[in-house]
Design a protein around this motif. Structure first.
Motif, short mmCIF file in Angstrom:
data_model
loop_
_atom_site.label_atom_id
_atom_site.label_comp_id
_atom_site.label_asym_id
_atom_site.label_seq_id
_atom_site.Cartn_x
_atom_site.Cartn_y
_atom_site.Cartn_z
N ILE A 145 -1.00 -11.88 -38.40
CA ILE A 145 -0.89 -13.24 -37.86
C ILE A 145 -1.97 -14.15 -38.45
CG2 ILE A 145 -0.95 -14.60 -35.74
CD1 ILE A 145 0.01 -12.11 -34.24
N THR A 146 -3.20 -13.64 -38.48
CA THR A 146 -4.33 -14.48 -38.90
C THR A 146 -4.24 -14.87 -40.37
OG1 THR A 146 -5.70 -13.33 -37.28
CG2 THR A 146 -6.83 -14.65 -38.94
N TRP A 147 -3.87 -13.91 -41.21
CA TRP A 147 -3.88 -14.14 -42.66
C TRP A 147 -2.48 -14.28 -43.24
CZ3 TRP A 147 -8.36 -15.80 -43.65
CH2 TRP A 147 -9.48 -15.29 -42.98
N ARG A 148 -1.49 -14.51 -42.39
CA ARG A 148 -0.15 -14.86 -42.83
C ARG A 148 0.44 -13.84 -43.80
NH1 ARG A 148 1.93 -19.56 -41.81
NH2 ARG A 148 3.13 -19.55 -43.75
N ASN A 149 0.40 -12.57 -43.42
CA ASN A 149 1.11 -11.57 -44.21
C ASN A 149 2.60 -11.87 -44.18
OD1 ASN A 149 -0.88 -8.56 -43.59
ND2 ASN A 149 -1.26 -10.33 -44.85
N SER A 150 3.27 -11.69 -45.32
CA SER A 150 4.68 -12.09 -45.44
C SER A 150 5.53 -10.89 -45.83
CB SER A 150 4.84 -13.19 -46.50
OG SER A 150 4.00 -14.30 -46.20
N LEU A 151 6.69 -10.80 -45.22
CA LEU A 151 7.66 -9.78 -45.60
C LEU A 151 8.50 -10.33 -46.74
CD1 LEU A 151 8.80 -6.98 -44.97
CD2 LEU A 151 10.42 -8.06 -43.41
N VAL A 152 7.99 -10.16 -47.96
CA VAL A 152 8.66 -10.63 -49.17
C VAL A 152 9.00 -9.37 -49.97
CG1 VAL A 152 8.46 -12.05 -51.24
CG2 VAL A 152 7.35 -12.77 -49.11
N PHE A 153 10.23 -8.92 -49.86
CA PHE A 153 10.60 -7.60 -50.37
C PHE A 153 10.46 -7.48 -51.89
CE2 PHE A 153 13.17 -7.34 -46.36
CZ PHE A 153 12.50 -6.25 -45.83
N HIS A 154 10.71 -8.56 -52.63
CA HIS A 154 10.68 -8.43 -54.09
C HIS A 154 9.27 -8.44 -54.65
CE1 HIS A 154 10.06 -12.82 -54.03
NE2 HIS A 154 9.61 -12.68 -55.26
N ASP A 155 8.28 -8.76 -53.83
CA ASP A 155 6.88 -8.82 -54.26
C ASP A 155 6.17 -7.57 -53.77
OD1 ASP A 155 4.21 -9.36 -54.75
OD2 ASP A 155 4.43 -11.50 -54.37
N SER A 156 5.90 -6.62 -54.67
CA SER A 156 5.29 -5.36 -54.27
C SER A 156 3.89 -5.56 -53.71
CB SER A 156 5.23 -4.40 -55.47
OG SER A 156 4.48 -4.96 -56.53
N ASP A 157 3.18 -6.59 -54.16
CA ASP A 157 1.83 -6.84 -53.65
C ASP A 157 1.87 -7.24 -52.17
OD1 ASP A 157 -1.05 -7.13 -54.56
OD2 ASP A 157 -0.73 -9.08 -53.61
N LYS A 158 2.81 -8.11 -51.81
CA LYS A 158 2.92 -8.52 -50.41
C LYS A 158 3.46 -7.38 -49.55
CE LYS A 158 3.60 -13.44 -51.40
NZ LYS A 158 2.32 -13.85 -50.81
N VAL A 159 4.35 -6.57 -50.11
CA VAL A 159 4.84 -5.41 -49.36
C VAL A 159 3.70 -4.44 -49.07
CG1 VAL A 159 6.32 -3.37 -49.53
CG2 VAL A 159 7.21 -5.60 -50.20
N THR A 160 2.83 -4.22 -50.06
CA THR A 160 1.69 -3.33 -49.85
C THR A 160 0.75 -3.86 -48.78
OG1 THR A 160 1.81 -2.62 -52.17
CG2 THR A 160 -0.24 -2.19 -50.99
#
Length: 404
Positions: free
Chosen positions: A171-186
């Motif tokens: 919530i604080t750092w706005r993690n995003s469920l962006v499936f095509h981006d492996s960095d955001k998935v990690t």
């Protein structure tokens, strides 16, 4: 006799001298040839080395170009999208059908995601982010699950920190469920799978007391003891972080050669934390930053200590909340990024139509005209200029990794 021998000796000496001169000339010629031969060999060797280096460099450049080509990038993004969606599906199935396998899925994914992230961050000189709290807690979680499942102190620390700093970072750092981006998935995996795993262990694991004996000794949490132990574990990390990052590597950080969570927040003039740090004196910023981190950690653990540990319903609601936030952030990413791409394509089409119209004497078409043409079925979309793929990386990838 003297005349005879003198004449013959003189003739013999001249012949010996002549033969000696011939031998010297041959030796000099052979030496020159040998020197030239060795020089030629060395020169040929250097030439071959240079040619080999050029071939290797050309090959590596070709591989790098291929790796970053549009086709390969699309393939990587498809693979990342597939794996991300399947991970969500498999996790949901395990939760409903075999919750005793959730901690195994957590470990297997961690063994893949963390080394890949370490390699990528080292290559990009972002590896100081790997000293952040989230990775420290993830390693502690694996140590508890596989080596010390009966240690009550370690279980309390892992449970509280996973439901505290790690979960709230979504919530604080706005993690995003962006499936095509492996960095955001990690990033999302690191922050959300830990509380998911420990919620399953606490409330839904069949026979949890046998696999994790610490649970049998902790039918409920003592708030004071839980916060004290988790706070002590947190302070150990904070002191190590201060010593090995903020002190030993201060020169690299201050020069801008390396980036940490502290330097990132300090340079973030738009965030509340960045603005607060800028207003403080430089010699006090580190102390304020560390104190704010510790206070944030304690406050985010309060729901886990007083509510989540005793209630499966509230624990499930908490997981749904943080997952919903990540989905909402991911949806915003897709809408904004691909919406901007379409706007640029539409603007490029409008300019192209305007140029064609100006050549034929027509007035410049409006944006409505361009939209109507873009929506015409016979328009070949392949004729449109390629989308700027850099938009897909507009968000700084390091934003998702800043964990206080």
């Amino acid at each position: 006799m003297e005349t005879y021998f003198d004449s013959h000796l003189d003739l013999l000496q001249r012949q010996i001298q002549k033969h000696s001169d011939k031998l010297k000339m041959k030796a000099e010629v052979a030496l020159k040839r040998r020197t030239q031969s060795s020089d030629n060999i060395a020169e040929n060797f250097d030439r071959e080395i240079r040619n080999f280096k050029l071939k290797v460099s050309s090959r590596m450049q070709s591989l790098v170009s291929s790796w970053h080509s549009a086709k390969v990038v699309r393939t990587r993004e498809k693979v990342s999208f597939f794996c991300g969606v399947m991970s969500v599906l498999v996790s949901a199935l395990l939760f409903g059908m075999a919750p005793q396998w959730v901690h195994i899925a957590y470990t297997l994914q961690g063994l893949y995601f963390l080394p890949v992230r370490a390699y990528i961050y080292k290559k990009r000189l972002w590896h100081y982010f790997l000293f952040d709290l989230c990775y420290y807690v993830t390693i502690l979680n694996f140590i508890y699950i596989w080596f010390f499942p009966s240690n009550t102190a370690l279980f309390m620390a892992c449970y509280c920190l996973s439901h505290g700093s790690l979960a709230s970072a979504v919530i604080t750092w706005r993690n995003s469920l962006v499936f095509h981006d492996s960095d955001k998935v990690t990033s999302l995996f690191v922050h959300i799978y830990a509380p998911f795993t420990f919620t399953v262990i606490r409330h839904y694991y069949p026979g949890a007391g046998q696999r994790f004996p610490a649970l049998a000794a902790l039918p409920y949490l003592s708030p004071g003891r839980a916060l004290l132990i988790s706070g002590a574990i947190y302070l150990i990390w904070q002191l190590l972080y201060w010593k090995f990052v903020l002190v030993d590597r201060r020169t690299k950080i201050e020069s801008g050669e390396r980036t940490t969570s502290f330097s990132f927040l300090l340079n973030d003039k738009h965030g509340a934390i960045g603005r607060a740090l800028v207003r403080t004196r430089p010699e006090r910023r580190t102390a304020y930053f560390m104190g704010g981190q510790f206070l944030y950690s304690i406050l985010t653990e309060l729901p886990a200590v007083y509510l989540l540990y005793d209630s499966p319903r509230w624990s499930g609601s908490f997981l749904i909340l943080i997952f919903a936030v990540s989905v909402w952030n991911g949806g915003g990413f897709y809408i904004e990024v691909f919406g901007r791409k379409f706007e640029r394509e539409l603007e490029a089409l409008r300019k192209e139509l305007a140029e064609n119209s100006s050549r034929s004497g027509r007035s410049s078409p409006t944006l409505t005209d361009a939209e109507s043409v873009a929506n015409t079925p016979h328009i070949n979309m392949k004729s449109l200029p390629p989308a700027d793929d850099s938009l897909a990386n507009e968000d700084d990838p390091s934003v998702d990794k800043k964990d206080l």
